[in-house]
Write an enzyme that holds these catalytic residues in place. Structure first.
Site, PDB file in Angstrom:
ATOM      1  N   CYS A   1      32.233  43.939  20.463  1.00 40.59           N
ATOM      2  CA  CYS A   1      32.519  42.437  20.966  1.00 40.59           C
ATOM      3  C   CYS A   1      31.236  41.518  20.538  1.00 40.59           C
ATOM      4  O   CYS A   1      31.082  41.254  19.424  1.00 40.59           O
ATOM      5  CB  CYS A   1      32.510  42.578  22.599  1.00 40.59           C
TER       6      CYS A   1
ATOM      7  N   ASP B   1      44.304  41.354  21.960  1.00 45.27           N
ATOM      8  CA  ASP B   1      43.050  40.567  22.492  1.00 45.27           C
ATOM      9  C   ASP B   1      42.847  39.481  22.707  1.00 45.27           C
ATOM     10  O   ASP B   1      43.258  38.653  21.841  1.00 45.27           O
ATOM     11  CB  ASP B   1      41.921  41.103  21.238  1.00 45.27           C
TER      12      ASP B   1
ATOM     13  N   HIS C   1      41.668  44.180  24.192  1.00 48.74           N
ATOM     14  CA  HIS C   1      40.056  43.946  23.973  1.00 48.74           C
ATOM     15  C   HIS C   1      39.442  45.587  24.552  1.00 48.74           C
ATOM     16  O   HIS C   1      38.603  45.940  23.827  1.00 48.74           O
ATOM     17  CB  HIS C   1      39.354  42.931  24.541  1.00 48.74           C
TER      18      HIS C   1
END
Lengths: 138, 375
Positions: free
Chosen positions: B162, B315, B344
């Site tokens: 991320c 995501d 995600h």
């Protein structure tokens, strides 16, 4: 997951939750209504979250609130310091200092261990080298 | 005998609601925004489950600097000389990578014979408030140095997740030395394809300077409200799924673990938040090669190491469109993209991880890692 059901009898709270769950599930009539309302609500919120006018308005309000907050903070800290009182920042610092000390002791011990390993390896290498040299000399 | 048993049952019957009330009271006192803190005591009591054992893989702290800790997850039998260093985001906590026993990416990699390290950024305080990109990259530099030092390897596999992936990429572009491979998991690169966050953070709507000047670090409540605005209705109604499956302890435990992590928010360090929003979301400097750190331009084409780009098809935080550009921006001759049918967070927590996603990732890293020499 989802297949392994408990064989234990359900307590009252669990049974209550099951009923609420059933009433809001797609399979029941009330659940169908609930799902429809949920979907409508989601669509509405989705549209709102990307609506330019809404975002602009909320952004402006947030900007005002942030600037007001900054002013309040400055005045509050000034007042507390003039009274020689600790601020929340001071208390937080003390608490995190304690945690930091604990972690650093742990880290130093690991680092020393790693250093010790390296020394040991170097010593071993030197011994082997010396042995090899002695062997060659002999 | 029977009297004392009845007395005990009465006591238990009174004590449990009191405990629930106390837990809810504490949450109210703290002003927690997440429903987790209010519903959890009821769910635990109804399902008869305990607190979820998140982040429980054994580890040691090998380096600290301020709030940051470098954690080592040592394998029982090390197969690969090249260690893996996980760089997690500054949002929420690192232990999503070490979710639950049997569902932990870190545990999985450790069990494959990797010496695994992870950066825990800790909870930012007044010191971190003034730290920008340069200071955070210094911390990554220290972490890579200590990973090499403790593992005894000349280079490492840097694994960013991320925003941690974005930071690790920028770091690698500036300091490529000692990095053997790069893995970017759900890493946004083109921030103008960043979905709803791109819309919300447009300079015309969002005055990031006013926010940071007001609060220093971005408060938990603001972070939480941002995430909950992504799906405000589902945020509450998802709890009804647990009600329906209250007699499935595994489902309840996993759900609680996820909610525990999601509600374990930490403030976002102020200065780096300002730079992140401006350099990434507002002006896309990171992707366009205009981001500057300590006077140096972050040029992703400086990355020449083998690179694996992992994309989650569903995501919404780092949409596939925002990540897929990465392989064209770096100069690596050996790049690969894995696309998995997950969200995600699901990349690191899904039950499919252990069977479908992680073995592929571990294999790729293994093919690009040095093996341990026999003693």
């Amino acid at each position: 997951m989802g297949e392994e059901r408990s064989t234990k009898p359900l307590n009252l709270l669990a049974r209550g939750m099951k009923v609420v769950g059933h009433l809001t599930a797609q399979e029941s009539r009330s659940g169908k209504v609930f799902k429809r309302v949920e979907k409508k609500g989601t669509d509405l919120m989705g549209r709102l979250a990307t609506n330019e006018s809404y975002l602009h308005g909320v952004g402006r309000l947030m900007g005002y609130a942030f600037r007001y907050q900054a002013q309040v903070n400055t005045n509050l800290e000034r007042m507390l310091h003039s009274w020689r009182l600790p601020t929340s920042t001071d208390v937080y610092d003390m608490r995190s200092e304690l945690r930091r000390m604990h972690d650093q002791v742990e880290a130093v011990s690991v680092q020393l261990e790693s250093l010790y390993d390296r020394l040991e390896q170097t010593q071993l290498l030197q011994t082997r080298l010396a042995d090899a040299q002695n062997g060659r000399a002999a | 005998m029977a009297g004392s048993s009845i007395l005990q049952r009465v006591k238990a019957a009174i004590a449990q609601p009191l405990e629930i009330g106390e837990e809810i009271g504490v949450a109210l006192q703290k002003g927690s925004m997440s429903p987790y803190h209010y519903v959890k005591p009821l769910i635990k009591r109804a399902a008869g489950v305990g607190d979820p054992p998140v982040g429980s893989t054994p580890h040691t702290v090998v380096y600290t600097h301020g709030q940051m800790r470098l954690l080592r997850f040592e394998p029982a039998q090390r197969i690969f000389r090249t260690p893996i260093l996980f760089v997690y985001s500054l949002i929420n906590r690192y232990y999503i990578l070490d979710f639950l026993p049997g569902r932990s990416l870190i545990e999985f990699m450790r069990d494959q014979g990797y010496d695994v390290y992870a950066i825990d950024w800790g909870t930012p305080g007044p010191v971190e408030q003034r730290m920008g990109w340069a200071e955070y990259f210094e911390l990554i530099k220290s972490a890579t140095r200590w990973t090499r030092r403790v593992s005894g390897a000349p280079d490492i596999t840097l694994y960013g997740y991320c925003m941690g992936g974005t930071m690790a990429l920028a770091y690698s572009a500036l300091h490529p030395e000692g990095i053997r491979n790069f893995v970017a998991q759900a890493t946004p690169v083109d921030f103008h394809e960043g979905g709803i966050f791109t819309t919300w953070t447009r300079p015309s709507h969002f005055d990031v300077d006013a926010l940071v000047n007001a609060y220093g670090n971005v408060p938990i409540e603001l972070m939480e409200s941002g995430f909950s605005m992504m799906a405000p209705i589902q945020r509450s109604t998802k709890w009804l799924d647990v009600f329906r499956k209250i007699d499935d302890p595994e489902f309840v435990s996993t759900f609680l673990a996820m909610e525990h992590w999601a509600s374990d928010n930490i403030p976002f360090p102020g200065e780096v938040y300002r730079q992140y929003i401006k350099d990434c979301y507002q002006y896309n400097n990171f992707c366009k090669g205009r981001m500057k750190v300590g006077g140096r331009v972050v040029d992703l084409s400086n990355i020449k190491t083998p690179l694996l780009n992992i994309i989650a098809e569903n995501d919404t935080i780092a949409p596939p469109k925002s990540s897929e550009l990465l392989t064209t921006l770096v100069s690596s001759s050996d790049t690969e993209t894995f696309r998995f049918n997950a969200g995600h967070i699901g990349l690191s927590t899904s039950s499919k991880g252990r069977k479908q996603f992680w073995p592929k990732i571990a294999k790729w890293i293994g093919q690009h890692s040095e093996l341990m020499l026999p003693n």
